[in-house]
Structure formats: structure tokens, C-alpha cells
Design a protein around this motif. Sequence first.
Motif, PDB file in Angstrom:
ATOM      1  N   GLU A 105       0.946  -1.059  -0.070  1.00  0.00           N
ATOM      2  CA  GLU A 105      -0.180  -0.038   0.026  1.00  0.00           C
ATOM      3  C   GLU A 105       0.900   1.339  -0.002  1.00  0.00           C
ATOM      4  OE1 GLU A 105      -3.073   0.158  -0.169  1.00  0.00           O
ATOM      5  OE2 GLU A 105      -3.640  -1.995  -0.106  1.00  0.00           O
ATOM      6  N   LYS A 106       0.513   2.322  -0.601  1.00  0.00           N
ATOM      7  CA  LYS A 106       1.076   3.543  -0.775  1.00  0.00           C
ATOM      8  C   LYS A 106       1.232   4.238   0.666  1.00  0.00           C
ATOM      9  CE  LYS A 106       1.850   7.636  -3.731  1.00  0.00           C
ATOM     10  NZ  LYS A 106       1.119   8.193  -4.941  1.00  0.00           N
ATOM     11  N   GLY A 107       2.515   4.526   0.775  1.00  0.00           N
ATOM     12  CA  GLY A 107       2.737   5.123   2.386  1.00  0.00           C
ATOM     13  C   GLY A 107       3.374   4.084   3.143  1.00  0.00           C
ATOM     14  N   ASN A 108       3.232   2.762   3.079  1.00  0.00           N
ATOM     15  CA  ASN A 108       3.810   1.634   3.900  1.00  0.00           C
ATOM     16  C   ASN A 108       5.514   1.480   3.657  1.00  0.00           C
ATOM     17  OD1 ASN A 108       1.275   1.520   5.105  1.00  0.00           O
ATOM     18  ND2 ASN A 108       0.659  -0.421   3.831  1.00  0.00           N
ATOM     19  N   PRO A 109       5.938   0.841   4.246  1.00  0.00           N
ATOM     20  CA  PRO A 109       7.520   0.713   3.983  1.00  0.00           C
ATOM     21  C   PRO A 109       7.692  -0.343   3.067  1.00  0.00           C
ATOM     22  CG  PRO A 109       6.958   0.683   6.511  1.00  0.00           C
ATOM     23  CD  PRO A 109       5.868   0.706   5.678  1.00  0.00           C
ATOM     24  N   ASP A 110       6.873  -1.197   2.836  1.00  0.00           N
ATOM     25  CA  ASP A 110       7.024  -2.300   1.806  1.00  0.00           C
ATOM     26  C   ASP A 110       6.611  -1.766   0.483  1.00  0.00           C
ATOM     27  OD1 ASP A 110       4.390  -2.373   2.525  1.00  0.00           O
ATOM     28  OD2 ASP A 110       4.310  -4.412   2.701  1.00  0.00           O
ATOM     29  N   TYR A 111       6.243  -0.761   0.329  1.00  0.00           N
ATOM     30  CA  TYR A 111       5.418  -0.185  -0.971  1.00  0.00           C
ATOM     31  C   TYR A 111       6.616  -0.142  -1.918  1.00  0.00           C
ATOM     32  CZ  TYR A 111       3.207   2.692  -4.635  1.00  0.00           C
ATOM     33  OH  TYR A 111       2.778   3.344  -5.688  1.00  0.00           O
ATOM     34  N   SER A 112       6.241  -0.740  -3.215  1.00  0.00           N
ATOM     35  CA  SER A 112       7.052  -0.466  -4.290  1.00  0.00           C
ATOM     36  C   SER A 112       6.495  -0.544  -5.623  1.00  0.00           C
ATOM     37  CB  SER A 112       8.385  -1.613  -4.250  1.00  0.00           C
ATOM     38  OG  SER A 112       7.651  -3.040  -4.486  1.00  0.00           O
ATOM     39  N   LYS A 113       6.921   0.012  -6.735  1.00  0.00           N
ATOM     40  CA  LYS A 113       6.259   0.199  -8.140  1.00  0.00           C
ATOM     41  C   LYS A 113       7.389  -0.090  -8.964  1.00  0.00           C
ATOM     42  CE  LYS A 113       3.610   3.493 -11.120  1.00  0.00           C
ATOM     43  NZ  LYS A 113       2.949   4.652 -10.944  1.00  0.00           N
ATOM     44  N   GLN A 114       7.099  -0.966  -9.950  1.00  0.00           N
ATOM     45  CA  GLN A 114       7.962  -1.511 -10.766  1.00  0.00           C
ATOM     46  C   GLN A 114       7.381  -1.091 -12.367  1.00  0.00           C
ATOM     47  OE1 GLN A 114       9.578  -5.127 -10.666  1.00  0.00           O
ATOM     48  NE2 GLN A 114       9.975  -4.993  -8.360  1.00  0.00           N
ATOM     49  N   THR A 115       8.175  -0.673 -13.326  1.00  0.00           N
ATOM     50  CA  THR A 115       7.786  -0.474 -14.782  1.00  0.00           C
ATOM     51  C   THR A 115       8.484  -1.206 -15.521  1.00  0.00           C
ATOM     52  OG1 THR A 115       6.844   1.827 -14.145  1.00  0.00           O
ATOM     53  CG2 THR A 115       6.996   1.223 -16.476  1.00  0.00           C
ATOM     54  N   ASN A 116       7.944  -2.109 -16.469  1.00  0.00           N
ATOM     55  CA  ASN A 116       8.512  -3.119 -17.299  1.00  0.00           C
ATOM     56  C   ASN A 116       8.032  -2.906 -18.484  1.00  0.00           C
ATOM     57  OD1 ASN A 116      10.711  -4.457 -15.694  1.00  0.00           O
ATOM     58  ND2 ASN A 116       8.986  -4.633 -14.440  1.00  0.00           N
ATOM     59  N   PHE A 117       8.604  -3.545 -19.661  1.00  0.00           N
ATOM     60  CA  PHE A 117       8.021  -3.630 -20.928  1.00  0.00           C
ATOM     61  C   PHE A 117       8.747  -4.805 -22.056  1.00  0.00           C
ATOM     62  CE2 PHE A 117      11.657  -0.798 -21.285  1.00  0.00           C
ATOM     63  CZ  PHE A 117      12.502  -0.901 -22.640  1.00  0.00           C
ATOM     64  N   GLN A 118       7.810  -4.967 -22.820  1.00  0.00           N
ATOM     65  CA  GLN A 118       8.391  -5.885 -23.618  1.00  0.00           C
ATOM     66  C   GLN A 118       8.104  -5.529 -25.178  1.00  0.00           C
ATOM     67  OE1 GLN A 118       6.011  -9.546 -24.269  1.00  0.00           O
ATOM     68  NE2 GLN A 118       7.936 -10.746 -24.189  1.00  0.00           N
TER      69      GLN A 118
END
Length: 604
Positions: free
Chosen positions: A9-22
Motif C-alpha cells: 500500500e502506498k505510504g507503507n514501508p513495503d510499498y514498491s512500484k515497478q515499470t517493465n516493458f516488452q
Amino acid sequence: SYLTTIYGEKGNPDYSKQTNFQVLWNHSQDSKANPNMSLSASVNFTSSGYSRNDLNSYYSPSFTENTKSSTVNMTYRFPNSKWSLSTTANIAQRTSDSTLTVSFPNLTASMSQIYPFKRKRAVGKERWYEKIKLSYSGQFQNSLTAKQDVFFQKSLVKDWRNGARHSVPISATFSVFKYLNLTPSLQINDRMYTNKVRRQWDPNASAEVCDTTYGFYNVWDFQGSLSLDTKIYGFFQPMKFLGDKVKMIRHVLTPTISFSGNPDFGSPFFGYYGKYHYMNSQGEMVERQYSMFPNAVFGVPGTGRSGSVSLSLANNLEMKVKSDADSTGEKKISLIENFTVSQSYNFAADSMNWSNINTSLMLRLVKNFNLNLNATWDVYTYQLSPTGTPVRVNVPRWKVGKGLGRLSSTGTSFSYTFNNNTFKRGKDKDKNKDKNRRRRGSDDDDFDDDYDEEGDNFAGNNDRRRRRGSDDDSVDMGADGYMDWSVPWNLTFNYSVNYGYGTFNKKKMEYDGRITQNLSFSGNIQPTKNWNFGFSASYNFDTHKLAYMNCNISRDLHCFTMTASFVPVGPYKSYNFHISVKSSMLSDLKYDKRSSYSNGITWY
């Protein structure tokens, strides 16, 4: 394909967002479009985390791929000329550590073989110098290997590896004593690099110091050779008590002897290698030789003189037998397509003059299936060094009674596909093809074939109903009114086996042999025209278990399509179910049900 993955969840320490493409791109140009220029592409490029985060990848073989490669090539052939020019871009990915190897631009210019001294209007016999032929090949390459996140931070001058190479082979073939072919040849190579490294020892720091200079440097070498070969034919007619089916057996031997040599390109005269002295841990002054062009794209010439003689013997064995189809005809059967043995001896070497024995075997077993087997035989013995590691020593095996050579490496690989036509004869194969064509609703069937000899149309009703795509008939009906049971299927096996040196046996003073095997198989079956089952799997011979298996089931529901994929074994055991409308306008009308990617993982 563009993929955004969010954890937590946004704001939590374990929050992460990844962007990938093919990026997937396959292009093949029709040769008729432009006979002088061709463009081809096979691109499969993904960012480092795409396969791990894409749930659809779990149900395809691409999930287990550790490497991916992409290639784009364009070739131009100059009209009415011997010259051609091509450019290539290559990208290789290693997904385990996000490493990229990019090679761009790569340019290749080549000139096909010409006879520069041949007369345009020849009068009389051909002169000896008219047989001289040469060709040319030039390459320019620029490449870089780096991690994906720092790739664009690398310096074009200091980090990229680039260089050019020119190669000119010159040769001629002359007939000697009518039956011998004499071929002298000369190979000239020139390499062009943009940096040079000089090294020296710093006694104060007790370390090596490197000094890199940037400029234009030529690194060239050459090698001359002279070969002599001929063909010897042997014929053997079997005895009559063996029958008259075998007419003749022919054995063709092609012996070749060649001499080759080159000077020592490691000498100071050429300037490709440098030397410095340093004090080792025992207090002894040691000399070290180093290359001034380390990690060069096209390498550097080797050190040491070479003057060797090579011997090879090629064998071909064929048998002529009577043809079964024609009592007066004959046909050839290949018993041994090719069996070659070769070895060389280097007169200029201080030790280890003999090379390993190389053998190659090719057998034509059945139609469209050949067995290729290459093997290397070690001719020297081994001893233990003071540190306990095995060292190859200058003692041939035959001098200590261990035979001429010991098998050090061999291997082969083959694949074969079984299908409906594998075990059928010619007429049955054609009949089966017609059945499959009707199943696919092919329009090339003659409309008049729908009627029987009496003029009735009971057989044609089913065929036309299939052509119209009627829903009340999901099976094929024969002319006699019974169901035509034809199930297209295929099963493909890929198998490879290799033998090589394993661990060293100190009692025998020999390496123990080790066999490695790989087996993968895939199949597909279509029980009806709307159902389709497929699978792919690989077997691990070390664990004696299936390493990976993926199964797919699909059903054509006319306006809808239904697919189900599942991984029944392994740490990625999971399933995926999908049903959707075929129409692209209603692509959002769908239902998906899938298991979590972590369901098959055992947590401790």
C-alpha cells in the motif's frame, strides 16, 4: 507490452512500484519485393523484471528462459557486382542478473571470389597465374556489455569495444601428376583498434600499472599453407551366396596432407606484446609477457612460431542395390556418409607437438534423419603438480602403453516429430491430408464431390454444412454416412547427450568420464475441430524428475474462445482460465481466473 506492478500500500514501508516493458517484432521480407536488398528482424526484448511480474509468462516456455536475443539485419547487394554490404544490430539479455550485451552498429562488406589475372579473351591453354583467386571480407563492430540500470551511463570511447577487421584469402589449385591436387594459399588479416594498453610494474606499490593511449593502431598477421589431396576409389562385389540384391559396394577415401606456418607475432618486431619484470613472493625476478590489445573485438595474433603438418582421411561408403519398385532399376544406399580422422604435428613447438585426434561421423539412418557425431581423443598423459592439481605433460600415451588416444569429449543431439503420417504409407498419407483439409473447411474441394454415383446428395449435405460453419455438426462425416474419425496429433522429442572429462582420478591418473543429457518434448492433439490440447515439458536426468511442464487446453465456442493453462509440477505450480469474446470490439468482455504465483512455493 507495457506492465506496471505495485506491491503493498502506498505510504507503507513495503510499498514498491515497478515499470517493465516488452517489444516483440518479427519481420521477413519477400525476396521478390527487392532482389538487391533484404530486411529481416527477430526482436524479443524485455526489461529485467517483465517475465517475473507478468502472470501470463508462467504458462509459456519463455518463463524459464534465462537469455533472450534480438537481431535486425539489412543486406544490400550491388547490381552486377561482386560486392555486398550488410548491417546488423544484436542485443543479448541475461535475465538472471539484468546484463545487456549490445552490438551496434555492425557493418560487413564482402567481395565474392574473383580471378584477378584471368584473361577476358583467352587464347590457348589456361596460364598458371590465371588460376589464382581471392576474395575480401571487411567487418566493423561496436559492442558493450553492462547492467541494464547503468547501460546509458557508459562512455562511448572508454567503455565500448570497437574495431575493424579486413581479411583477404588468396589461393589457387593446380593438377599435379594428373591425379593429385596441389593448393597453395595465403591468408592475410588486418585489425584496426582505437586504444592500446602498456603495462609496467611499480615496485613501490607492488602492483601493476596500466597506461591506456587512444589513437589508431593496425594489428596484422598472415599464414601460408600448402595442401595436397586426391581421391581413391575401391569397389567390392559381394559373394553370390549373399544374394544378388546387393550389386556393388563402393569405398571412397580422400587423404589430405597439408603444411602451414607463420612467424612469431609475439616478437618485439611486430609490437603487439610487451614485457616487464617483477619480484614474486619467493623473491625471484620473473618476466611477464602481456598483450597490448586486451579484450580486443577481433583478438590479436597468437604468440610463438608455427610450422605444422596435418593429416586427414575422409571415408565414404555406399552400396548399390536393386530397387523394390522396379525390378530392372537400382538405387544407392549410404552406409557411411562421412567418417573423417585428422591430426597435426607442430614442428616449431617446444613441447606438446601432437594435436588431439579429431574424428567426425555422419550416418543417414532414415529419411530426413541424420546422426552427426564429433569426438576428440586426448593423446597425452597427466601428472599431479606440487599443488595437487592435474597437469598435462609432454608424454604421449603410446609411450607408456595407454593406447593411441583416450576419448575426451563427444556428443550429439537430434530431434524428431511423430504425427498422423509417421507410420502410414504413401496413399494413406494423402488420404489423411484430404481429411484434415476438409476438417479445416478448405474451399479447394470440388463441389461435385458432394454427390455419390447415384446422384444422391446425402454425403454432400454434411460437407456443405461444415463449409457454412453450421453449429449442428461438430464432426466429419464420410461418404458412407459414418463418422470420419481423424485426430490430428504431433509429438516432438529433442534429445542431446554429451560425454566429457569430469573429476580427476588420482589412482588411475586419468579423468573420469561424465555424461550429461537433456530431454525436452512437446505435443499437440486435436480430438475435434474445436478442441485442442497441447503440452511441453523438460526432464532433468540429475534429479530424475520433470523440471518443468506446461499444459494448454483451448475450445472454440464460435463467438467465444476458452483457454486453460496449468503448470502441474514444480515450484511454479499454478493454473490460469480465460474465456472471452472473439470480436475485437468486445475485447473487454471476458472472464479470468488464475491462481497466485506463490501457491506452488513451499515456505519455511
